[in-house]
Write a protein that holds these residues in place. Structure first.
Motif, PDB file in Angstrom:
ATOM      1  N   CYS A 133     -35.594   5.658 -11.637  1.00 20.33           N
ATOM      2  CA  CYS A 133     -35.146   6.464 -11.362  1.00 20.33           C
ATOM      3  C   CYS A 133     -34.686   8.127 -11.878  1.00 20.33           C
ATOM      4  O   CYS A 133     -34.959   9.038 -10.838  1.00 20.33           O
ATOM      5  CB  CYS A 133     -33.378   6.186 -10.435  1.00 20.33           C
ATOM      6  N   LEU A 134     -34.708   8.152 -12.965  1.00 22.46           N
ATOM      7  CA  LEU A 134     -34.549   9.638 -13.841  1.00 22.46           C
ATOM      8  C   LEU A 134     -35.952  10.307 -13.354  1.00 22.46           C
ATOM      9  O   LEU A 134     -35.917  11.426 -13.377  1.00 22.46           O
ATOM     10  CB  LEU A 134     -33.799   9.378 -14.923  1.00 22.46           C
ATOM     11  N   SER A 135     -37.087   9.183 -13.182  1.00 22.13           N
ATOM     12  CA  SER A 135     -38.094   9.810 -13.465  1.00 22.13           C
ATOM     13  C   SER A 135     -38.704   9.680 -12.472  1.00 22.13           C
ATOM     14  O   SER A 135     -40.263  10.975 -11.757  1.00 22.13           O
ATOM     15  CB  SER A 135     -39.299   8.307 -14.480  1.00 22.13           C
ATOM     16  N   ARG A 136     -38.626   9.206 -11.270  1.00 19.93           N
ATOM     17  CA  ARG A 136     -39.189   9.349  -9.771  1.00 19.93           C
ATOM     18  C   ARG A 136     -38.950  10.409  -9.266  1.00 19.93           C
ATOM     19  O   ARG A 136     -39.113  11.727  -8.718  1.00 19.93           O
ATOM     20  CB  ARG A 136     -38.295   8.108  -8.970  1.00 19.93           C
ATOM     21  N   LEU A 185     -40.352  15.297 -17.296  1.00 14.65           N
ATOM     22  CA  LEU A 185     -40.066  13.705 -17.053  1.00 14.65           C
ATOM     23  C   LEU A 185     -39.347  13.642 -18.276  1.00 14.65           C
ATOM     24  O   LEU A 185     -38.458  12.942 -18.086  1.00 14.65           O
ATOM     25  CB  LEU A 185     -41.242  12.564 -17.255  1.00 14.65           C
ATOM     26  N   LEU A 186     -39.707  13.319 -19.817  1.00 13.50           N
ATOM     27  CA  LEU A 186     -39.048  13.400 -20.949  1.00 13.50           C
ATOM     28  C   LEU A 186     -38.120  14.071 -21.156  1.00 13.50           C
ATOM     29  O   LEU A 186     -37.065  14.221 -22.351  1.00 13.50           O
ATOM     30  CB  LEU A 186     -40.238  13.533 -21.691  1.00 13.50           C
ATOM     31  N   GLU A 187     -38.317  15.030 -20.191  1.00 10.69           N
ATOM     32  CA  GLU A 187     -37.010  15.960 -20.382  1.00 10.69           C
ATOM     33  C   GLU A 187     -36.511  16.977 -21.478  1.00 10.69           C
ATOM     34  O   GLU A 187     -36.174  17.884 -22.656  1.00 10.69           O
ATOM     35  CB  GLU A 187     -35.057  15.452 -20.397  1.00 10.69           C
ATOM     36  N   ASP A 188     -38.225  17.136 -22.350  1.00  4.61           N
ATOM     37  CA  ASP A 188     -38.935  18.374 -23.546  1.00  4.61           C
ATOM     38  C   ASP A 188     -37.644  17.624 -24.184  1.00  4.61           C
ATOM     39  O   ASP A 188     -37.457  18.013 -25.375  1.00  4.61           O
ATOM     40  CB  ASP A 188     -38.433  20.158 -23.250  1.00  4.61           C
ATOM     41  N   GLY A 189     -37.524  16.305 -25.155  1.00  8.89           N
ATOM     42  CA  GLY A 189     -37.434  15.506 -25.753  1.00  8.89           C
ATOM     43  C   GLY A 189     -35.690  15.192 -25.887  1.00  8.89           C
ATOM     44  O   GLY A 189     -35.304  14.691 -26.547  1.00  8.89           O
ATOM     45  N   SER A 190     -35.343  14.810 -24.746  1.00 13.51           N
ATOM     46  CA  SER A 190     -34.372  14.124 -24.239  1.00 13.51           C
ATOM     47  C   SER A 190     -34.131  12.679 -25.466  1.00 13.51           C
ATOM     48  O   SER A 190     -34.882  11.638 -25.203  1.00 13.51           O
ATOM     49  CB  SER A 190     -33.466  13.595 -23.070  1.00 13.51           C
ATOM     50  N   ARG A 191     -32.581  12.479 -26.086  1.00 11.57           N
ATOM     51  CA  ARG A 191     -32.895  11.755 -27.198  1.00 11.57           C
ATOM     52  C   ARG A 191     -32.761  10.079 -26.449  1.00 11.57           C
ATOM     53  O   ARG A 191     -33.266   9.423 -26.730  1.00 11.57           O
ATOM     54  CB  ARG A 191     -31.794  11.676 -27.799  1.00 11.57           C
ATOM     55  N   GLU A 192     -32.035  10.223 -24.845  1.00 13.29           N
ATOM     56  CA  GLU A 192     -32.020   9.060 -24.116  1.00 13.29           C
ATOM     57  C   GLU A 192     -33.284   8.990 -23.829  1.00 13.29           C
ATOM     58  O   GLU A 192     -33.386   7.546 -23.159  1.00 13.29           O
ATOM     59  CB  GLU A 192     -30.158   9.420 -23.045  1.00 13.29           C
ATOM     60  N   VAL A 193     -33.573   9.497 -23.054  1.00  9.36           N
ATOM     61  CA  VAL A 193     -35.272   9.514 -22.047  1.00  9.36           C
ATOM     62  C   VAL A 193     -35.812   8.879 -23.200  1.00  9.36           C
ATOM     63  O   VAL A 193     -36.803   7.742 -22.710  1.00  9.36           O
ATOM     64  CB  VAL A 193     -35.225  10.522 -21.429  1.00  9.36           C
ATOM     65  N   VAL A 219     -49.112   7.257 -22.750  1.00  9.97           N
ATOM     66  CA  VAL A 219     -47.951   7.403 -21.583  1.00  9.97           C
ATOM     67  C   VAL A 219     -47.208   6.909 -22.496  1.00  9.97           C
ATOM     68  O   VAL A 219     -45.824   7.140 -22.905  1.00  9.97           O
ATOM     69  CB  VAL A 219     -48.093   6.825 -20.618  1.00  9.97           C
ATOM     70  N   THR A 220     -47.523   5.678 -23.275  1.00 10.94           N
ATOM     71  CA  THR A 220     -46.408   5.212 -25.151  1.00 10.94           C
ATOM     72  C   THR A 220     -46.750   6.196 -25.778  1.00 10.94           C
ATOM     73  O   THR A 220     -46.246   6.506 -26.441  1.00 10.94           O
ATOM     74  CB  THR A 220     -47.003   3.844 -25.468  1.00 10.94           C
ATOM     75  N   LEU A 274     -45.104  10.251 -29.953  1.00 10.68           N
ATOM     76  CA  LEU A 274     -45.559  11.911 -31.139  1.00 10.68           C
ATOM     77  C   LEU A 274     -43.923  12.714 -30.658  1.00 10.68           C
ATOM     78  O   LEU A 274     -44.165  13.454 -31.540  1.00 10.68           O
ATOM     79  CB  LEU A 274     -46.558  12.265 -30.105  1.00 10.68           C
ATOM     80  N   VAL A 275     -43.107  12.438 -29.293  1.00  3.72           N
ATOM     81  CA  VAL A 275     -42.662  13.958 -29.646  1.00  3.72           C
ATOM     82  C   VAL A 275     -41.447  13.596 -30.295  1.00  3.72           C
ATOM     83  O   VAL A 275     -40.367  14.157 -30.507  1.00  3.72           O
ATOM     84  CB  VAL A 275     -41.977  13.620 -27.593  1.00  3.72           C
ATOM     85  N   ALA A 276     -41.294  11.780 -30.282  1.00  5.61           N
ATOM     86  CA  ALA A 276     -40.173  11.568 -30.751  1.00  5.61           C
ATOM     87  C   ALA A 276     -39.612  11.837 -32.198  1.00  5.61           C
ATOM     88  O   ALA A 276     -39.172  12.430 -33.010  1.00  5.61           O
ATOM     89  CB  ALA A 276     -39.476   9.914 -30.727  1.00  5.61           C
TER      90      ALA A 276
END
Length: 283
Positions: free
Chosen positions: A69-72, A144-152, A192-193, A198-200
């Motif tokens: 839902c968040l990604s959509r 989509l990743l909210e620039d590195g959002s921990r929860e996402v 997409v993995t 890499l962001v994390a």
């Protein structure tokens, strides 16, 4: 001096191989193994797969409704951002695609990469806009990743990080002869993995991963001090993971980075079940 190992059929028990159950990825894994074993045909290699509903080697929208839902919602917003929406409109017009037709930069990039890798006839418009498509694909995914959002990131690669933590811990302190003997664990995943991974880890270069890109984690033990270290490389280049002072990172520091995004299956299920506001009514 460290020498790159080669493998034969006698080393089959030393490897663990895992792939997503997607045909093109399985084919890529087979090709990699053929090179690893120098095309020796003795013995057999088992490639372990999982059901799509429980796959951890890509952000799984099947079993994480909150991430879906968040990604959509975020993708819809991303395509409306100034610059992104303008570029997409221009490319669709140049390609003669109806303005109402659902097209995003990920779909366009998939077409470009497929044409290049498989030597297919290329679309002149896409070829001319390749750099724009790649840049906007990165912009969209980071949105989509909210620039590195921990929860996402936890919902995207948290179970994978949990598995990596477990693998490293078992390698350092094996509880069985099989764990002690294992030399390589290979995971065949997708672009997409790699990006959320890499962001994390703080090593993303804001470029879409090229075909056959890889992340390698090597575990080292100091001969004198018996301390353990982890070395990470991406696409053959050593990386300095965030929180680490150098490419050769003390194990404790590396595990601390993983722990920020690692989630157990129970924690993952809890995260994915936390639906809020309009997400509860989204279909």
């Amino acid at each position: 001096m460290w020498k790159k190992p080669t493998f034969s059929h006698q080393h089959l028990s030393l490897l663990s191989i895992r792939s997503t159950n997607i045909f093109r990825n399985l084919e890529s894994t087979r090709c990699l193994l053929a090179g690893l074993y120098q095309q020796q045909k003795e013995g057999s290699v088992v490639i372990v797969t999982d059901e799509a509903s429980s796959e951890i080697l890509y952000p799984n929208y099947h079993n994480c409704q909150r991430l879906k839902c968040l990604s959509r919602h975020k993708l819809k917003n991303a395509l409306q951002q100034p610059g992104i929406s303008d570029d997409l409109k221009t490319i669709k017009e140049k390609m003669g695609i109806d303005g109402d037709k659902s097209v995003d930069f990920f779909l366009l990039l998939d077409n470009i990469l497929a044409e290049q890798v498989h030597n297919l006839p290329s679309c002149p418009v896409l070829k001319n806009f390749q750099q724009t498509v790649e840049r906007r694909s990165v912009d969209s995914l980071l949105f989509l990743l909210e620039d590195g959002s921990r929860e996402v990131l936890q919902m995207s690669v948290g179970l994978l990080f949990y598995t990596l933590q477990k693998n490293i811990t078992e390698a350092v302190d094996p509880s069985s002869p099989a764990e002690k003997a294992r030399k390589l664990m290979l995971y065949a995943s997708h672009d997409v993995t790699l990006i959320p991974v890499l962001v994390a880890l703080g090593t993303f270069d804001h470029k879409w991963p090229p075909y056959a890109a890889d992340v390698t984690l090597e575990l080292y033990e100091h001969r004198q001090s018996k301390e353990w270290f982890v070395r990470m490389s991406y696409h053959g280049e050593e990386q300095v993971v965030k929180g680490c002072r150098a490419g050769l990172c003390p194990l404790k520091e590396f595990l601390e980075v993983l722990s920020q995004y690692s989630v157990s299956p129970e924690e993952y299920n809890n995260l994915c079940s936390q639906m809020e506001g309009n997400q509860q009514t989204a279909s």
